[in-house]
Design a protein around this motif. Structure first.
Motif, PDB file in Angstrom:
ATOM      1  N   ALA A   1     -17.619  -5.716  -3.096  1.00 42.55           N
ATOM      2  CA  ALA A   1     -18.912  -5.139  -2.202  1.00 42.55           C
ATOM      3  C   ALA A   1     -19.188  -3.903  -2.836  1.00 42.55           C
ATOM      4  N   TYR A   2     -18.520  -2.964  -2.936  1.00 42.35           N
ATOM      5  CA  TYR A   2     -18.981  -1.836  -3.772  1.00 42.35           C
ATOM      6  C   TYR A   2     -19.583  -2.208  -5.111  1.00 42.35           C
ATOM      7  N   ARG A   3     -19.139  -2.923  -5.959  1.00 44.86           N
ATOM      8  CA  ARG A   3     -19.771  -3.630  -7.259  1.00 44.86           C
ATOM      9  C   ARG A   3     -21.140  -4.077  -6.796  1.00 44.86           C
ATOM     10  N   TRP A   4     -21.183  -5.000  -5.816  1.00 48.98           N
ATOM     11  CA  TRP A   4     -22.553  -5.403  -5.415  1.00 48.98           C
ATOM     12  C   TRP A   4     -23.507  -4.346  -4.800  1.00 48.98           C
ATOM     13  N   PHE A   5     -23.010  -3.493  -4.214  1.00 53.45           N
ATOM     14  CA  PHE A   5     -23.804  -2.366  -3.600  1.00 53.45           C
ATOM     15  C   PHE A   5     -24.472  -1.551  -4.910  1.00 53.45           C
ATOM     16  N   ILE A   6     -23.857  -1.032  -5.822  1.00 48.71           N
ATOM     17  CA  ILE A   6     -24.456  -0.765  -7.170  1.00 48.71           C
ATOM     18  C   ILE A   6     -25.145  -1.825  -8.078  1.00 48.71           C
ATOM     19  N   ASN A   7     -25.093  -2.865  -7.739  1.00 44.96           N
ATOM     20  CA  ASN A   7     -25.736  -4.054  -8.623  1.00 44.96           C
ATOM     21  C   ASN A   7     -25.108  -4.053  -9.853  1.00 44.96           C
ATOM     22  N   LEU A   8     -23.911  -4.187 -10.167  1.00 43.66           N
ATOM     23  CA  LEU A   8     -23.292  -4.012 -11.358  1.00 43.66           C
ATOM     24  C   LEU A   8     -22.335  -5.481 -11.556  1.00 43.66           C
ATOM     25  N   PRO A   9     -22.940  -6.301 -12.124  1.00 44.61           N
ATOM     26  CA  PRO A   9     -22.240  -7.669 -12.350  1.00 44.61           C
ATOM     27  C   PRO A   9     -20.919  -7.410 -13.074  1.00 44.61           C
ATOM     28  N   PHE A  10     -19.901  -8.699 -12.786  1.00 43.40           N
ATOM     29  CA  PHE A  10     -18.593  -8.475 -13.546  1.00 43.40           C
ATOM     30  C   PHE A  10     -18.801  -8.434 -14.846  1.00 43.40           C
ATOM     31  N   SER A  11     -19.689  -8.765 -15.477  1.00 39.41           N
ATOM     32  CA  SER A  11     -19.715  -8.732 -17.060  1.00 39.41           C
ATOM     33  C   SER A  11     -20.135  -7.329 -17.452  1.00 39.41           C
ATOM     34  N   GLU A  12     -20.344  -6.356 -16.761  1.00 36.35           N
ATOM     35  CA  GLU A  12     -20.593  -5.024 -17.155  1.00 36.35           C
ATOM     36  C   GLU A  12     -19.575  -4.091 -16.485  1.00 36.35           C
ATOM     37  N   LYS A  13     -19.132  -3.192 -17.210  1.00 38.23           N
ATOM     38  CA  LYS A  13     -18.087  -2.381 -17.097  1.00 38.23           C
ATOM     39  C   LYS A  13     -18.554  -1.095 -16.084  1.00 38.23           C
ATOM     40  N   ILE A  14     -17.688  -0.749 -15.250  1.00 41.90           N
ATOM     41  CA  ILE A  14     -17.873   0.437 -14.400  1.00 41.90           C
ATOM     42  C   ILE A  14     -18.052   1.573 -15.196  1.00 41.90           C
ATOM     43  N   PRO A  15     -18.827   2.530 -14.859  1.00 37.94           N
ATOM     44  CA  PRO A  15     -18.851   3.816 -15.749  1.00 37.94           C
ATOM     45  C   PRO A  15     -17.671   4.388 -15.577  1.00 37.94           C
ATOM     46  N   ASP A  16     -17.091   5.062 -16.319  1.00 38.78           N
ATOM     47  CA  ASP A  16     -16.114   5.953 -16.387  1.00 38.78           C
ATOM     48  C   ASP A  16     -16.381   7.403 -15.571  1.00 38.78           C
ATOM     49  N   HIS A  17     -15.454   7.715 -14.870  1.00 34.98           N
ATOM     50  CA  HIS A  17     -15.494   8.854 -13.875  1.00 34.98           C
ATOM     51  C   HIS A  17     -16.286   9.964 -14.723  1.00 34.98           C
ATOM     52  N   SER A  18     -15.753  10.224 -15.860  1.00 31.80           N
ATOM     53  CA  SER A  18     -16.316  11.303 -16.693  1.00 31.80           C
ATOM     54  C   SER A  18     -17.694  11.033 -17.096  1.00 31.80           C
ATOM     55  N   THR A  19     -18.286  10.146 -17.171  1.00 32.96           N
ATOM     56  CA  THR A  19     -19.788   9.927 -17.519  1.00 32.96           C
ATOM     57  C   THR A  19     -20.605  10.438 -16.127  1.00 32.96           C
ATOM     58  N   TYR A  20     -19.924  10.058 -15.015  1.00 31.80           N
ATOM     59  CA  TYR A  20     -20.658  10.719 -13.821  1.00 31.80           C
ATOM     60  C   TYR A  20     -20.574  11.974 -13.854  1.00 31.80           C
TER      61      TYR A  20
END
Length: 137
Positions: free
Chosen positions: A87-106
């Motif tokens: 659900a969180y991934r859906w909310f930020i519109n990030l498909p399974f094929s893409e990595k979650i940004p690293d916390h350091s990037t944020y």
């Protein structure tokens, strides 16, 4: 009879993120009632057309929204939760094929790109005004 647990972990299914997020989930309601597209106009001056592709500003600004809404203790933990919560991934519109940004990037964007700007205040104000309009009508 026994079951090989490894088979379950490697199951391949044909589905979308949309299929896994219940219609009544909070993130669906937020997406239904709040238009976040204004963030692109607000953040445009802070991005360059040169260099490697940047992370979508909506992703960067929805991460702390998830953190706050769901009471997650840190951005690092939020990124970990986004990795495992569809659900969180859906909310930020990030498909399974893409990595979650690293916390350091944020963190780098927070402390460098948007440091000493009122961008967070502008986003908060805009979202709040959208909600107030909904409640008043």
């Amino acid at each position: 009879m026994f079951m090989n647990e490894d088979r379950l972990k490697d199951e391949f299914i044909l589905s979308t993120l949309n299929d896994f997020v219940p219609e009544e989930h909070l993130v669906r309601n937020i997406t239904k009632w709040v238009d976040f597209s204004f963030i692109y106009d607000l953040t445009k001056p802070y991005y360059s057309d040169k260099g490697r592709p940047a992370i979508d500003p909506l992703v960067l600004f929805k991460i702390p929204i998830i953190k706050s809404l769901f009471g997650i203790s840190s951005i690092q933990r939020t990124c970990e939760e986004i990795h495992v919560n569809v659900a969180y991934r859906w909310f930020i519109n990030l498909p399974f094929s893409e990595k979650i940004p690293d916390h350091s990037t944020y963190s780098k964007n927070y402390t460098q790109r948007f440091y000493q700007t009122d961008i967070y205040h502008q986003i908060f104000t805009n979202v709040l005004n959208q909600i107030i309009k909904l409640l008043c009508y």
